[in-house]
Design an enzyme around this catalytic site. Structure first.
Site, PDB file in Angstrom:
ATOM      1  N   SER A 260     -39.082  75.388   0.424  1.00  0.00           N
ATOM      2  CA  SER A 260     -40.533  75.398   0.371  1.00  0.00           C
ATOM      3  C   SER A 260     -41.124  76.278   1.455  1.00  0.00           C
ATOM      4  O   SER A 260     -40.490  76.565   2.465  1.00  0.00           O
ATOM      5  CB  SER A 260     -41.051  73.974   0.568  1.00  0.00           C
ATOM      6  OG  SER A 260     -40.703  73.539   1.874  1.00  0.00           O
ATOM      7  N   LYS A 261     -42.350  76.674   1.200  1.00  0.00           N
ATOM      8  CA  LYS A 261     -43.067  77.549   2.110  1.00  0.00           C
ATOM      9  C   LYS A 261     -43.204  76.917   3.491  1.00  0.00           C
ATOM     10  O   LYS A 261     -43.163  77.597   4.505  1.00  0.00           O
ATOM     11  CB  LYS A 261     -44.453  77.825   1.504  1.00  0.00           C
ATOM     12  CG  LYS A 261     -45.121  79.058   2.030  1.00  0.00           C
ATOM     13  CD  LYS A 261     -46.153  79.585   1.050  1.00  0.00           C
ATOM     14  CE  LYS A 261     -47.460  78.816   1.109  1.00  0.00           C
ATOM     15  NZ  LYS A 261     -48.498  79.367   0.215  1.00  0.00           N
ATOM     16  N   ARG A 262     -43.384  75.599   3.503  1.00  0.00           N
ATOM     17  CA  ARG A 262     -43.576  74.916   4.781  1.00  0.00           C
ATOM     18  C   ARG A 262     -42.371  75.060   5.706  1.00  0.00           C
ATOM     19  O   ARG A 262     -42.508  75.205   6.898  1.00  0.00           O
ATOM     20  CB  ARG A 262     -43.819  73.402   4.571  1.00  0.00           C
ATOM     21  CG  ARG A 262     -45.068  73.013   3.842  1.00  0.00           C
ATOM     22  CD  ARG A 262     -46.391  73.344   4.545  1.00  0.00           C
ATOM     23  NE  ARG A 262     -46.402  73.341   5.992  1.00  0.00           N
ATOM     24  CZ  ARG A 262     -47.219  74.105   6.717  1.00  0.00           C
ATOM     25  NH1 ARG A 262     -48.055  74.940   6.129  1.00  0.00           N
ATOM     26  NH2 ARG A 262     -47.215  74.037   8.025  1.00  0.00           N
ATOM     27  N   LYS A 263     -41.199  74.987   5.108  1.00  0.00           N
ATOM     28  CA  LYS A 263     -39.992  74.929   5.938  1.00  0.00           C
ATOM     29  C   LYS A 263     -39.167  76.204   5.956  1.00  0.00           C
ATOM     30  O   LYS A 263     -38.257  76.336   6.753  1.00  0.00           O
ATOM     31  CB  LYS A 263     -39.109  73.773   5.458  1.00  0.00           C
ATOM     32  CG  LYS A 263     -39.776  72.418   5.611  1.00  0.00           C
ATOM     33  CD  LYS A 263     -38.977  71.323   4.934  1.00  0.00           C
ATOM     34  CE  LYS A 263     -39.710  69.984   5.077  1.00  0.00           C
ATOM     35  NZ  LYS A 263     -39.059  68.933   4.271  1.00  0.00           N
ATOM     36  N   SER A 264     -39.453  77.115   5.056  1.00  0.00           N
ATOM     37  CA  SER A 264     -38.672  78.350   4.997  1.00  0.00           C
ATOM     38  C   SER A 264     -39.578  79.521   4.630  1.00  0.00           C
ATOM     39  O   SER A 264     -40.697  79.331   4.183  1.00  0.00           O
ATOM     40  CB  SER A 264     -37.568  78.250   3.940  1.00  0.00           C
ATOM     41  OG  SER A 264     -36.741  77.141   4.153  1.00  0.00           O
TER      42      SER A 264
END
Length: 498
Positions: A260-264
């Site tokens: 996901s954008k949040r984590k990667s």
RNA sequence: GCCCCCAUCGUCUAGAGGCCUAGGACGCCACCCUUUCAAGGUGGAGAUCAGGGGUUCGAAUCCCCUUGGGGGCACCA
């Protein structure tokens, strides 16, 4: 592949964001399958969510796929451009009449019905079910409305959504990756296929389009596995021929959740901008969830096309390990010729860098680059003014271990004087090196002790590309000036003997 | 809460009953090479194959259970 009809696969991204790494990987697997089995690869833009879809995102997706080397036989070739292929149009926003017609067909056949429940009512039902530990599904309230009830709902101004009637039965399919999968669709409930405002929903449009485009194999992410029973039921109701399904494992964040954008970093373009090579990305993505079963690991897109097989795709998800990508990127950078590398480096270098310089730079940095974007820091000394470079280090840094400032000062002076007698024509890495080694020998210094302050003077850093090649590139004039700068620095701080 | 799926070194993986005292690669450590950093070379640490039951002469490989993890449950795609 289905033996009984031509292989046709498709990628169906929705342009609601930039090209995602996961979309790129799924596209790659589709592309590889098509190429491997001489099939057709279709690109279809799923832009039914008009509120979130934009042509900018469509452009990003199309350009990103092209950049990776992934091409399609049918579909839009440029954002907003004309389609290629005889099953178009390939944008769902241009196919709305077909969905309406098929929905009407289901309505007429009594396989679907209008539902007038409000979001609040549906929500209440769902909460009730959760409380009773029941599976959440539509309770079928509008399934058997009388004509009068229907009329009164419409009179109230209620917009009727269209629901598909799900009959309880076990759905099963032979997944190319997961083998035998089964699902009890009594858990499904009658799902909506067309909104109250008349716009069709995903599970309905994919089925209509995949059938119309004669897609034989649906290859998609594992997150779609629970949509499959709904779609199979629709295929059957509409009288379409079922495709073969293949659900590929997800790409994961380091914590093993769906990437996901949040984590990667999930946008393809971000990797491109950092200087990852498309070859490295393709090789890396290809191996996230698949391997040829041998110990080979460097594969071009063409080689992957030859070797790729859906049945060898893994079931478990794979973490996106940036360290591994970095390694592969280095491998591909090193495999480039100087001319090729120079060409790729161009966009990452300042305009001041002329082509000849970039070409000469290439061999100096080739073994030191992880990403093309790292070039800036590595060769900043070439494109910065002398005084700027001098400001990067302190006089103390010029001193090798156990050497006085005075010694360094006089050694650098010898270097300066010796080199200043060279002509521009003689100013080559080889000549410079032999002179400097001779000086070190005469001084009875370890070569490294002499090269350290010299490197700092020339490049401003303790770590740099090979010293003499760097000096050759910088040129006689500027090298001498920078040695003078270093000498001045030593003197100013009073560590030089004068 | 309900449904589904998955499970070999930290990571990507090889392995489809005996070739496995589990192989490769990344990363890590050491040494070599060396003007720095890299690159390259050599070697090393690192997985009792999630755990427990079976089946079998024999299981990482087959079956069951447990545990752990993940995905999905919309008038999003």
């Amino acid at each position: 592949m289905s033996a009984d009809r031509p292989l046709r696969v498709r990628m169906a991204p929705s342009p609601t964001g930039p090209l995602h790494i996961g979309t790129a990987r799924t596209s790659l697997y589709n592309y590889l399958t098509a190429r491997h089995d001489k099939g057709t690869f279709v690109l279809r833009i799923e832009d039914t969510d008009i509120a979130r879809s934009t042509t900018e995102f469509e452009r990003d997706i199309i350009e990103g796929l092209h950049w990776l080397g992934i091409s399609w036989d049918e579909g839009p070739q440029v954002a907003g451009g004309d389609d290629i292929g005889s099953f178009g149009p390939y944008r769902q926003s241009q196919r709305l009449d077909r969905y309406a017609a098929e929905a009407q067909r289901l309505l007429n056949a009594g396989l679907a019905y209008r539902c007038y429940c409000t979001p609040e009512e549906l929500d209440a039902v769902r909460r009730e079910q959760e409380r009773n530990h029941e599976p959440p599904r539509y309770n079928g309230r509008c399934r058997n409305l009388t004509a009068e009830e229907r009329a009164s709902c419409e009179k109230e101004g209620r917009q009727g959504a269209i629901r598909f009637k799900v009959e309880p039965a076990t759905v099963r399919w032979d997944d190319a990756v997961r083998r035998d999968v089964e699902f009890d669709n009594a858990l499904l409930g009658d799902f909506v296929i067309v909104r109250g405002d008349g716009s069709p929903l995903y599970n309905f449009t994919v089925v209509v389009d995949d059938a119309a485009m004669q897609i034989s194999d649906v290859i998609r992410g594992e997150d779609h596995i629970s949509n499959t029973p709904k779609q199979i039921v629709l295929y059957e109701a509409l009288g379409y021929k079922l495709p073969r399904f293949a659900h590929i494992p997800l790409i994961l964040n380091p914590d093993r959740t769906k990437m996901s954008k949040r984590k990667s970093q999930t946008s393809m373009d971000a990797y491109r901008q950092q200087g990852y090579l498309s070859e490295a990305l393709v090789n890396f993505l290809g191996f996230l969830g698949w391997s040829p079963g041998t110990e080979e690991e460097i594969f071009s897109l063409d080689e992957l096309s030859q070797r790729f097989e859906l049945d060898k795709v893994h079931k478990g998800g794979a973490i996106f390990d940036i360290g591994r990508l970095d390694h592969l990127n280095g491998v591909y950078i090193r495999s480039l010729t100087d001319a090729q590398l120079a060409l790729r480096l161009r966009p990452f270098l300042p305009d001041a860098a002329d082509d000849a310089t970039v070409l000469r730079l290439a061999p100096l940095v080739k073994e030191r680059l992880v990403r093309l974007g790292d070039i800036g820091e590595l060769v900043a000394f070439l494109f910065q003014a002398d005084d700027a470079v001098a400001s990067w280090y302190s006089a103390e840094l010029l001193l090798p271990k156990k050497r006085e400032g005075s010694e360094v000062g006089s050694a650098l002076t010898v270097v300066r004087d010796t080199l200043s007698s060279l002509t521009d024509a003689d100013w080559s890495a080889d000549v410079l090196e032999s002179h400097c080694r001779a000086i070190a020998e005469r001084l009875e210094w370890k070569p490294g002790d002499l090269f350290k302050p010299l490197r700092l003077a020339i490049t401003g850093r303790a770590v740099s590309p090979p010293l003499f090649g760097s000096m050759e590139l910088l040129g006689r004039e500027r090298c001498l000036a920078r040695i003078d700068d270093a000498l001045g620095k030593l003197q100013r701080v009073g560590v030089a003997a004068g």
